[in-house]
Scaffold this motif. Structure first.
Motif, PDB file in Angstrom:
ATOM      1  N   THR A   1       0.833  -1.207   0.000  1.00  4.61           N
ATOM      2  CA  THR A   1       0.000   0.000   0.000  1.00  4.61           C
ATOM      3  C   THR A   1       0.867   1.255   0.000  1.00  4.61           C
ATOM      4  O   THR A   1       0.542   2.238  -0.665  1.00  4.61           O
ATOM      5  N   THR A   2       1.979   1.215   0.737  1.00  2.00           N
ATOM      6  CA  THR A   2       2.893   2.368   0.767  1.00  2.00           C
ATOM      7  C   THR A   2       3.445   2.662  -0.617  1.00  2.00           C
ATOM      8  O   THR A   2       3.510   3.832  -1.039  1.00  2.00           O
ATOM      9  N   MET A   3       3.850   1.638  -1.341  1.00  2.42           N
ATOM     10  CA  MET A   3       4.392   1.836  -2.686  1.00  2.42           C
ATOM     11  C   MET A   3       3.346   2.442  -3.623  1.00  2.42           C
ATOM     12  O   MET A   3       3.650   3.339  -4.417  1.00  2.42           O
ATOM     13  N   VAL A   4       2.107   1.953  -3.496  1.00  2.00           N
ATOM     14  CA  VAL A   4       1.030   2.503  -4.321  1.00  2.00           C
ATOM     15  C   VAL A   4       0.796   3.974  -3.976  1.00  2.00           C
ATOM     16  O   VAL A   4       0.649   4.826  -4.858  1.00  2.00           O
ATOM     17  N   LEU A   5       0.786   4.299  -2.689  1.00  2.00           N
ATOM     18  CA  LEU A   5       0.542   5.674  -2.254  1.00  2.00           C
ATOM     19  C   LEU A   5       1.693   6.603  -2.637  1.00  2.00           C
ATOM     20  O   LEU A   5       1.464   7.797  -2.888  1.00  2.00           O
ATOM     21  N   ILE A   6       2.915   6.087  -2.698  1.00  3.94           N
ATOM     22  CA  ILE A   6       4.040   6.909  -3.167  1.00  3.94           C
ATOM     23  C   ILE A   6       3.816   7.324  -4.612  1.00  3.94           C
ATOM     24  O   ILE A   6       4.044   8.481  -4.999  1.00  3.94           O
ATOM     25  N   LEU A   7       3.349   6.388  -5.426  1.00  5.31           N
ATOM     26  CA  LEU A   7       3.047   6.708  -6.828  1.00  5.31           C
ATOM     27  C   LEU A   7       1.912   7.727  -6.929  1.00  5.31           C
ATOM     28  O   LEU A   7       1.975   8.670  -7.715  1.00  5.31           O
ATOM     29  N   VAL A   8       0.882   7.532  -6.104  1.00  6.72           N
ATOM     30  CA  VAL A   8      -0.241   8.471  -6.107  1.00  6.72           C
ATOM     31  C   VAL A   8       0.231   9.868  -5.701  1.00  6.72           C
ATOM     32  O   VAL A   8      -0.101  10.874  -6.343  1.00  6.72           O
ATOM     33  N   GLY A   9       1.010   9.950  -4.630  1.00  5.29           N
ATOM     34  CA  GLY A   9       1.528  11.238  -4.174  1.00  5.29           C
ATOM     35  C   GLY A   9       2.420  11.909  -5.199  1.00  5.29           C
ATOM     36  O   GLY A   9       2.389  13.134  -5.363  1.00  5.29           O
ATOM     37  N   THR A  10       3.204  11.109  -5.915  1.00  5.87           N
ATOM     38  CA  THR A  10       4.088  11.662  -6.954  1.00  5.87           C
ATOM     39  C   THR A  10       3.282  12.305  -8.070  1.00  5.87           C
ATOM     40  O   THR A  10       3.598  13.413  -8.531  1.00  5.87           O
ATOM     41  N   VAL A  11       2.222  11.618  -8.511  1.00  7.44           N
ATOM     42  CA  VAL A  11       1.381  12.170  -9.578  1.00  7.44           C
ATOM     43  C   VAL A  11       0.679  13.446  -9.114  1.00  7.44           C
ATOM     44  O   VAL A  11       0.603  14.434  -9.846  1.00  7.44           O
ATOM     45  N   VAL A  12       0.159  13.439  -7.881  1.00  5.39           N
ATOM     46  CA  VAL A  12      -0.508  14.636  -7.343  1.00  5.39           C
ATOM     47  C   VAL A  12       0.464  15.805  -7.281  1.00  5.39           C
ATOM     48  O   VAL A  12       0.152  16.933  -7.697  1.00  5.39           O
ATOM     49  N   LEU A  13       1.679  15.547  -6.787  1.00  8.24           N
ATOM     50  CA  LEU A  13       2.675  16.611  -6.675  1.00  8.24           C
ATOM     51  C   LEU A  13       3.106  17.124  -8.046  1.00  8.24           C
ATOM     52  O   LEU A  13       3.295  18.336  -8.235  1.00  8.24           O
ATOM     53  N   LEU A  14       3.257  16.219  -9.002  1.00 11.32           N
ATOM     54  CA  LEU A  14       3.622  16.639 -10.356  1.00 11.32           C
ATOM     55  C   LEU A  14       2.545  17.523 -10.968  1.00 11.32           C
ATOM     56  O   LEU A  14       2.847  18.525 -11.622  1.00 11.32           O
ATOM     57  N   ALA A  15       1.288  17.166 -10.747  1.00  7.66           N
ATOM     58  CA  ALA A  15       0.185  17.971 -11.289  1.00  7.66           C
ATOM     59  C   ALA A  15       0.164  19.359 -10.663  1.00  7.66           C
ATOM     60  O   ALA A  15      -0.004  20.372 -11.366  1.00  7.66           O
ATOM     61  N   LEU A  16       0.346  19.431  -9.348  1.00 13.68           N
ATOM     62  CA  LEU A  16       0.348  20.725  -8.666  1.00 13.68           C
ATOM     63  C   LEU A  16       1.554  21.563  -9.074  1.00 13.68           C
ATOM     64  O   LEU A  16       1.440  22.781  -9.273  1.00 13.68           O
ATOM     65  N   THR A  17       2.714  20.908  -9.207  1.00 10.30           N
ATOM     66  CA  THR A  17       3.927  21.631  -9.602  1.00 10.30           C
ATOM     67  C   THR A  17       3.831  22.128 -11.037  1.00 10.30           C
ATOM     68  O   THR A  17       4.283  23.230 -11.361  1.00 10.30           O
ATOM     69  N   ALA A  18       3.225  21.320 -11.903  1.00  8.71           N
ATOM     70  CA  ALA A  18       3.033  21.739 -13.298  1.00  8.71           C
ATOM     71  C   ALA A  18       2.151  22.980 -13.370  1.00  8.71           C
ATOM     72  O   ALA A  18       2.377  23.871 -14.195  1.00  8.71           O
TER      73      ALA A  18
ATOM     74  N   LEU B   1      -2.005  15.368   2.366  1.00  6.81           N
ATOM     75  CA  LEU B   1      -3.398  15.108   2.735  1.00  6.81           C
ATOM     76  C   LEU B   1      -4.074  14.191   1.722  1.00  6.81           C
ATOM     77  O   LEU B   1      -4.860  13.306   2.094  1.00  6.81           O
ATOM     78  N   SER B   2      -3.747  14.364   0.435  1.00  9.43           N
ATOM     79  CA  SER B   2      -4.325  13.501  -0.609  1.00  9.43           C
ATOM     80  C   SER B   2      -3.897  12.054  -0.417  1.00  9.43           C
ATOM     81  O   SER B   2      -4.705  11.134  -0.561  1.00  9.43           O
ATOM     82  N   VAL B   3      -2.620  11.854  -0.088  1.00 10.10           N
ATOM     83  CA  VAL B   3      -2.112  10.494   0.147  1.00 10.10           C
ATOM     84  C   VAL B   3      -2.833   9.858   1.332  1.00 10.10           C
ATOM     85  O   VAL B   3      -3.238   8.686   1.283  1.00 10.10           O
ATOM     86  N   LEU B   4      -3.002  10.632   2.403  1.00 11.02           N
ATOM     87  CA  LEU B   4      -3.676  10.102   3.600  1.00 11.02           C
ATOM     88  C   LEU B   4      -5.123   9.735   3.298  1.00 11.02           C
ATOM     89  O   LEU B   4      -5.589   8.636   3.641  1.00 11.02           O
ATOM     90  N   LEU B   5      -5.843  10.640   2.661  1.00  8.71           N
ATOM     91  CA  LEU B   5      -7.252  10.376   2.355  1.00  8.71           C
ATOM     92  C   LEU B   5      -7.412   9.211   1.381  1.00  8.71           C
ATOM     93  O   LEU B   5      -8.288   8.358   1.553  1.00  8.71           O
ATOM     94  N   PHE B   6      -6.541   9.171   0.368  1.00  9.56           N
ATOM     95  CA  PHE B   6      -6.622   8.089  -0.612  1.00  9.56           C
ATOM     96  C   PHE B   6      -6.333   6.746   0.058  1.00  9.56           C
ATOM     97  O   PHE B   6      -7.021   5.749  -0.204  1.00  9.56           O
ATOM     98  N   GLY B   7      -5.311   6.730   0.911  1.00 10.27           N
ATOM     99  CA  GLY B   7      -4.972   5.482   1.602  1.00 10.27           C
ATOM    100  C   GLY B   7      -6.103   4.982   2.470  1.00 10.27           C
ATOM    101  O   GLY B   7      -6.431   3.783   2.478  1.00 10.27           O
ATOM    102  N   LEU B   8      -6.741   5.897   3.214  1.00  8.95           N
ATOM    103  CA  LEU B   8      -7.851   5.497   4.090  1.00  8.95           C
ATOM    104  C   LEU B   8      -9.075   5.063   3.289  1.00  8.95           C
ATOM    105  O   LEU B   8      -9.710   4.053   3.602  1.00  8.95           O
ATOM    106  N   LEU B   9      -9.404   5.826   2.267  1.00 11.43           N
ATOM    107  CA  LEU B   9     -10.593   5.512   1.477  1.00 11.43           C
ATOM    108  C   LEU B   9     -10.472   4.175   0.761  1.00 11.43           C
ATOM    109  O   LEU B   9     -11.371   3.326   0.832  1.00 11.43           O
ATOM    110  N   ILE B  10      -9.341   3.980   0.080  1.00 14.87           N
ATOM    111  CA  ILE B  10      -9.186   2.758  -0.720  1.00 14.87           C
ATOM    112  C   ILE B  10      -9.178   1.512   0.157  1.00 14.87           C
ATOM    113  O   ILE B  10      -9.880   0.527  -0.115  1.00 14.87           O
TER     114      ILE B  10
END
Length: 292
Positions: free
Chosen positions: A25-42, A262-271
């Motif tokens: 789950t941690t590995m999946v959430l790292i990927l999710v967080g990376t995509v979220v951060l890339l979108a915000l940084t872009a 916060l997105s990583v935390l919410l996604f991890g809990l929800l999924i």
């Protein structure tokens, strides 16, 4: 003795299963967080590039500097102006001489350049429709001779930024789908190992909510621990990147880091909790003869 060994093996297997679930789950959430951060940084990078677009306001020949500075003060109050650089006729002449190596006054006999104002436009107005409206408004002023900006560059920039946003959105969608499948499979395996326990509790009259509770609590803590680990890894990578290249801090802002965490935390809990709820409910609905 055999019972103790069996019980010890069962606890060890349970711990290993929990550890595997946390790591996966941690590995999946790292990927999710990376995509979220890339979108915000872009988005931050896109806004920064847009605000570097310049609209040049050229005044009429012979316009006094006092009137040009008064116009500058008026434009600074406009919502579409992020900043203004005042270019005097002498400064424009010097830039021409340095750039071309030719002094126009030698063959014209006078300085051909008028006072100009270089406007930095806010990112919200950095599109051709808004710039056309801004140019029309500026040209209505008596002391303004012309308004210039690069239409093709603005259009190309916005198209490229939109294309990048779509690509990141598609990647995020695929990643969410993959995450759902992976985490759902892990949860189903755990629930499958306890299917007879679920059936026994159901036979003695336990309510479905009571049966679900320990599984939901277990998934809740897996989601919390995995999210914290993922956020820790991502923050460590950001600090390393910022130490390697200080310009990273200009685009990876603290508000965006907070949104990512916060997105990583919410996604991890929800999924984890949604998958657990569905898996346990699925076994609660099964008949005993279908558990084997």
């Amino acid at each position: 003795m055999n019972r103790r060994k069996h019980s010890r093996k069962g606890r060890t297997a349970e711990r290993m299963q929990t550890l595997t679930s946390i790591i996966s789950t941690t590995m999946v959430l790292i990927l999710v967080g990376t995509v979220v951060l890339l979108a915000l940084t872009a988005r931050v990078l896109g806004d920064s590039v847009r605000e570097n677009l310049t609209v040049t306001v050229v005044t009429n020949d012979g316009t006094p500097s006092s009137e040009a500075m008064a116009l500058q003060g008026q434009l600074l109050d406009k919502p579409y102006v992020a900043g203004i650089h005042y270019v005097s006729s002498e400064e424009a002449l010097n830039e021409q001489i340095e750039g071309m190596g030719i002094d126009p006054t030698d063959f014209l006999g006078a300085n051909p350049f008028a006072i100009s104002l270089e406007l930095q436009i806010t990112s919200q107005y950095a599109c051709n429709d808004s710039l056309a409206w801004i140019a029309h408004e500026l040209k209505d002023r008596e002391i303004v001779a012309d308004v210039m900006y690069e239409k093709d560059l603005v259009e190309s920039l916005n198209e490229n930024l939109q294309r990048v946003s779509i690509i990141l959105l598609v990647i995020a969608g695929l990643l969410v789908l993959v995450s759902l499948v992976l985490i759902n499979n892990m949860v189903r395996l755990r629930v499958h190992d306890h299917r007879f326990r679920i059936q026994t509790m159901k036979l003695v009259g336990a309510r479905w909510a009571f049966i679900r509770r320990p599984f939901m609590q277990h998934s809740f803590w897996i989601g919390i621990v995995s999210a914290l680990l993922a956020d820790g890894v991502l923050l460590g990578c950001i600090r390393w990147a910022a130490a390697y290249d200080p310009t990273v801090a200009e685009y990876v802002t603290w508000p965006n880091i907070g949104i990512m965490a916060l997105s990583v935390l919410l996604f991890g809990l929800l999924i984890t909790n949604i998958c657990t709820y569905l898996s346990v409910t699925n076994y609660l609905r099964k008949r005993e003869n279908k558990l084997y």
